[in-house]
Design a protein around this motif. Structure first.
Motif, PDB file in Angstrom:
ATOM      1  N   GLY A 164       0.781  -1.222   0.000  1.00 30.84           N
ATOM      2  CA  GLY A 164       0.000   0.000   0.000  1.00 30.84           C
ATOM      3  C   GLY A 164       0.814   1.273   0.000  1.00 30.84           C
ATOM      4  N   TRP A 165       2.112   1.176   0.194  1.00 32.73           N
ATOM      5  CA  TRP A 165       2.952   2.371   0.207  1.00 32.73           C
ATOM      6  C   TRP A 165       4.400   1.959  -0.007  1.00 32.73           C
ATOM      7  N   GLY A 166       5.263   2.946  -0.236  1.00 34.44           N
ATOM      8  CA  GLY A 166       6.657   2.666  -0.501  1.00 34.44           C
ATOM      9  C   GLY A 166       7.368   2.110   0.718  1.00 34.44           C
ATOM     10  N   VAL A 167       8.474   1.421   0.480  1.00 30.67           N
ATOM     11  CA  VAL A 167       9.245   0.813   1.567  1.00 30.67           C
ATOM     12  C   VAL A 167      10.695   1.263   1.441  1.00 30.67           C
ATOM     13  N   ILE A 168      11.364   1.456   2.582  1.00 31.31           N
ATOM     14  CA  ILE A 168      12.761   1.866   2.572  1.00 31.31           C
ATOM     15  C   ILE A 168      13.609   0.788   1.887  1.00 31.31           C
ATOM     16  N   THR A 169      14.372   1.195   0.895  1.00 31.49           N
ATOM     17  CA  THR A 169      15.167   0.290   0.069  1.00 31.49           C
ATOM     18  C   THR A 169      16.515  -0.009   0.722  1.00 31.49           C
ATOM     19  N   PRO A 170      17.301  -0.916   0.147  1.00 26.50           N
ATOM     20  CA  PRO A 170      18.651  -1.151   0.662  1.00 26.50           C
ATOM     21  C   PRO A 170      19.563   0.071   0.581  1.00 26.50           C
ATOM     22  N   ALA A 171      19.176   1.078  -0.180  1.00 24.71           N
ATOM     23  CA  ALA A 171      19.952   2.320  -0.219  1.00 24.71           C
ATOM     24  C   ALA A 171      19.471   3.312   0.834  1.00 24.71           C
ATOM     25  N   GLY A 172      18.521   2.911   1.685  1.00 25.10           N
ATOM     26  CA  GLY A 172      18.051   3.771   2.753  1.00 25.10           C
ATOM     27  C   GLY A 172      17.132   4.885   2.309  1.00 25.10           C
ATOM     28  N   ASN A 173      16.457   4.697   1.166  1.00 20.33           N
ATOM     29  CA  ASN A 173      15.544   5.730   0.675  1.00 20.33           C
ATOM     30  C   ASN A 173      14.329   5.076   0.013  1.00 20.33           C
ATOM     31  N   LEU A 174      13.490   5.893  -0.615  1.00 14.89           N
ATOM     32  CA  LEU A 174      12.276   5.391  -1.250  1.00 14.89           C
ATOM     33  C   LEU A 174      12.354   5.414  -2.775  1.00 14.89           C
ATOM     34  N   ASP A 175      13.553   5.441  -3.324  1.00 11.96           N
ATOM     35  CA  ASP A 175      13.724   5.513  -4.773  1.00 11.96           C
ATOM     36  C   ASP A 175      13.368   4.162  -5.413  1.00 11.96           C
ATOM     37  N   PRO A 176      12.275   4.084  -6.198  1.00 17.37           N
ATOM     38  CA  PRO A 176      11.900   2.808  -6.807  1.00 17.37           C
ATOM     39  C   PRO A 176      12.923   2.302  -7.822  1.00 17.37           C
ATOM     40  N   GLU A 177      13.798   3.188  -8.285  1.00 16.53           N
ATOM     41  CA  GLU A 177      14.835   2.789  -9.225  1.00 16.53           C
ATOM     42  C   GLU A 177      15.769   1.751  -8.599  1.00 16.53           C
ATOM     43  N   VAL A 178      15.908   1.782  -7.280  1.00 16.20           N
ATOM     44  CA  VAL A 178      16.747   0.783  -6.601  1.00 16.20           C
ATOM     45  C   VAL A 178      16.181  -0.612  -6.846  1.00 16.20           C
ATOM     46  N   TRP A 179      14.866  -0.747  -6.737  1.00 15.91           N
ATOM     47  CA  TRP A 179      14.239  -2.061  -6.961  1.00 15.91           C
ATOM     48  C   TRP A 179      14.385  -2.484  -8.416  1.00 15.91           C
ATOM     49  N   TYR A 263      22.141   9.929  -5.248  1.00  6.99           N
ATOM     50  CA  TYR A 263      20.698   9.670  -5.208  1.00  6.99           C
ATOM     51  C   TYR A 263      19.860  10.939  -5.311  1.00  6.99           C
ATOM     52  N   GLY A 264      20.490  12.082  -5.501  1.00  4.71           N
ATOM     53  CA  GLY A 264      19.756  13.305  -5.778  1.00  4.71           C
ATOM     54  C   GLY A 264      18.689  13.603  -4.734  1.00  4.71           C
ATOM     55  N   GLY A 265      17.450  13.738  -5.187  1.00  5.77           N
ATOM     56  CA  GLY A 265      16.351  14.070  -4.296  1.00  5.77           C
ATOM     57  C   GLY A 265      16.076  13.033  -3.225  1.00  5.77           C
ATOM     58  N   HIS A 266      16.566  11.816  -3.418  1.00  9.11           N
ATOM     59  CA  HIS A 266      16.403  10.768  -2.415  1.00  9.11           C
ATOM     60  C   HIS A 266      17.599  10.685  -1.459  1.00  9.11           C
ATOM     61  N   GLY A 267      18.610  11.506  -1.718  1.00  8.58           N
ATOM     62  CA  GLY A 267      19.845  11.398  -0.953  1.00  8.58           C
ATOM     63  C   GLY A 267      19.704  11.746   0.517  1.00  8.58           C
ATOM     64  N   ASP A 268      18.865  12.742   0.828  1.00  8.46           N
ATOM     65  CA  ASP A 268      18.699  13.131   2.233  1.00  8.46           C
ATOM     66  C   ASP A 268      18.149  11.968   3.050  1.00  8.46           C
ATOM     67  N   ALA A 269      17.213  11.226   2.488  1.00  7.35           N
ATOM     68  CA  ALA A 269      16.661  10.070   3.202  1.00  7.35           C
ATOM     69  C   ALA A 269      17.741   9.015   3.435  1.00  7.35           C
ATOM     70  N   THR A 270      18.596   8.810   2.436  1.00  7.80           N
ATOM     71  CA  THR A 270      19.714   7.877   2.609  1.00  7.80           C
ATOM     72  C   THR A 270      20.576   8.290   3.791  1.00  7.80           C
ATOM     73  N   ARG A 271      20.934   9.564   3.854  1.00 10.75           N
ATOM     74  CA  ARG A 271      21.778  10.034   4.948  1.00 10.75           C
ATOM     75  C   ARG A 271      21.079   9.835   6.297  1.00 10.75           C
ATOM     76  N   GLU A 272      19.803  10.189   6.364  1.00 11.05           N
ATOM     77  CA  GLU A 272      19.066  10.086   7.632  1.00 11.05           C
ATOM     78  C   GLU A 272      19.043   8.651   8.145  1.00 11.05           C
ATOM     79  N   HIS A 273      18.790   7.692   7.259  1.00 12.59           N
ATOM     80  CA  HIS A 273      18.696   6.301   7.688  1.00 12.59           C
ATOM     81  C   HIS A 273      20.067   5.690   7.969  1.00 12.59           C
ATOM     82  N   VAL A 274      20.993   5.933   7.075  1.00 14.02           N
ATOM     83  CA  VAL A 274      22.302   5.291   7.198  1.00 14.02           C
ATOM     84  C   VAL A 274      23.081   5.854   8.388  1.00 14.02           C
ATOM     85  N   ALA A 275      22.972   7.144   8.626  1.00 17.41           N
ATOM     86  CA  ALA A 275      23.707   7.748   9.735  1.00 17.41           C
ATOM     87  C   ALA A 275      23.229   7.211  11.082  1.00 17.41           C
TER      88      ALA A 275
END
Length: 320
Positions: A164-179, A263-275
């Motif tokens: 029903g909604w996006g899931v955090i990817t192995p890159a720590g963001n919601l970028d569907p391109e990762v999948w 990851y551009g616009g998805h990069g901030d989410a990566t930093r937040e999760h990975v940090a």
């Protein structure tokens, strides 16, 4: 019991409301509008539904009284984001006999020292969301510790996942391109050696925990992590996900700043999760609530990705 849920039609509410109804509870569902729940279920036909603009009523100082007037035994607040909003609600239900279950987040913890982290450890939240949720938790648990205070618990979910909604990817963001890249064998960029961690939880397991908490007043005054039994490393997550499509993950690595930029616009989410790299213990929830998650982190993520792949225009290949 009569249970009022604030934010009832969200991700968790779609599972929680049917659980409570089937358990025999009288449920009042408060939501911002008349949006349908994420999951259809005949149980919703037995629910009293109220459309309320909480932000506007908080500003007018009347939301808490509206909730108190519903005569709840338990109030479950899924969508409180400011200390002042929590204070108004507590002031209104104090003395009514209602208990409060507040939805927090594992982001009340900052960078952890040892894993899996316990509820009382590394309470150095950073970022507006984590700091705000920690302030709410401190207020609620202090209230629960008063002789005349509101009985309360705070439940801290991890990365809520499911269809029903996006899931955090192995890159720590919601970028569907990762999948898509994992599905097609294209390179996926991860930070470091990919040993940082993410801790998912299926929305139904969060619902399970809230039902248990509603039925366990003896656990009041405590905070609990609500996550799957085990966290995932980024690398292990990527490798397992690629295998869903019969692929081997092709992984590239760089330092965190380079990955965030890539990851551009998805990069901030990566930093937040990975940090943060959270990996949380559920021992307390097991002991005091009887919490037993039914889904692994990978189960929860796979359900979400299967749903995403079925959406037109997602770009994610269907899972076999």
């Amino acid at each position: 019991m009569r249970i009022v849920i604030i934010g009832a039609t969200g991700h968790v509410g779609g599972y929680l409301v049917p659980r409570l109804v089937e358990a025999g509870h009288d449920v009042v569902a408060i939501s911002r509008g008349r949006r349908e729940p994420y999951r259809e279920d005949p149980a919703w036909e037995r629910v009293e539904r109220l459309a309320v603009n909480r932000d506007a009523e908080d500003a007018d100082g009347v939301f808490g009284r509206r909730v108190a007037d519903l005569g709840a035994d338990v109030v479950i607040d899924m969508v409180c984001f400011t200390e002042e909003s929590a204070r108004q609600l507590l002031d209104a239900i104090r003395g009514t006999g209602a208990r409060l279950l507040m939805c927090g987040t594992i982001w009340v913890h900052g960078t952890t020292t040892a894993v899996p982290a316990l509820e009382h450890e590394d309470r150095d939240a950073w970022g507006d969301y984590g700091v705000g949720k920690k302030a709410i938790e401190d207020l609620v648990l202090a209230e629960a510790g008063r002789p005349d205070g509101v009985g309360a618990q705070v439940l801290h979910p991890g990365h809520i996942s499911g269809p029903g909604w996006g899931v955090i990817t192995p890159a720590g963001n919601l970028d569907p391109e990762v999948w898509r890249r994992l599905a097609t064998g294209e390179p996926v960029l991860l930070p470091g050696q990919g040993l940082e961690t993410l801790h998912h939880v299926h929305a139904d397991d969060v619902a399970q925990a809230f039902q248990l908490a509603a039925e366990r007043p003896d656990a009041d005054g405590r905070a609990f992590h609500v996550v799957s039994a085990r966290a995932l490393t980024l690398r292990g997550y990527a490798e397992a996900a690629a295998a869903w499509w019969g692929r081997e993950a092709v992984l590239e690595h760089a330092d965190l700043d380079a990955v965030v930029a890539a990851y551009g616009g998805h990069g901030d989410a990566t930093r937040e999760h990975v940090a943060r790299s959270h990996s949380m213990s559920i021992d307390a929830a097991r002991e005091h609530l009887g919490y037993a998650p039914r889904h692994t982190s990978l189960d929860a993520a796979r359900e979400a990705v299967a749903w995403l792949a079925a959406q037109e225009g997602s770009g994610v290949p269907p899972l076999p």
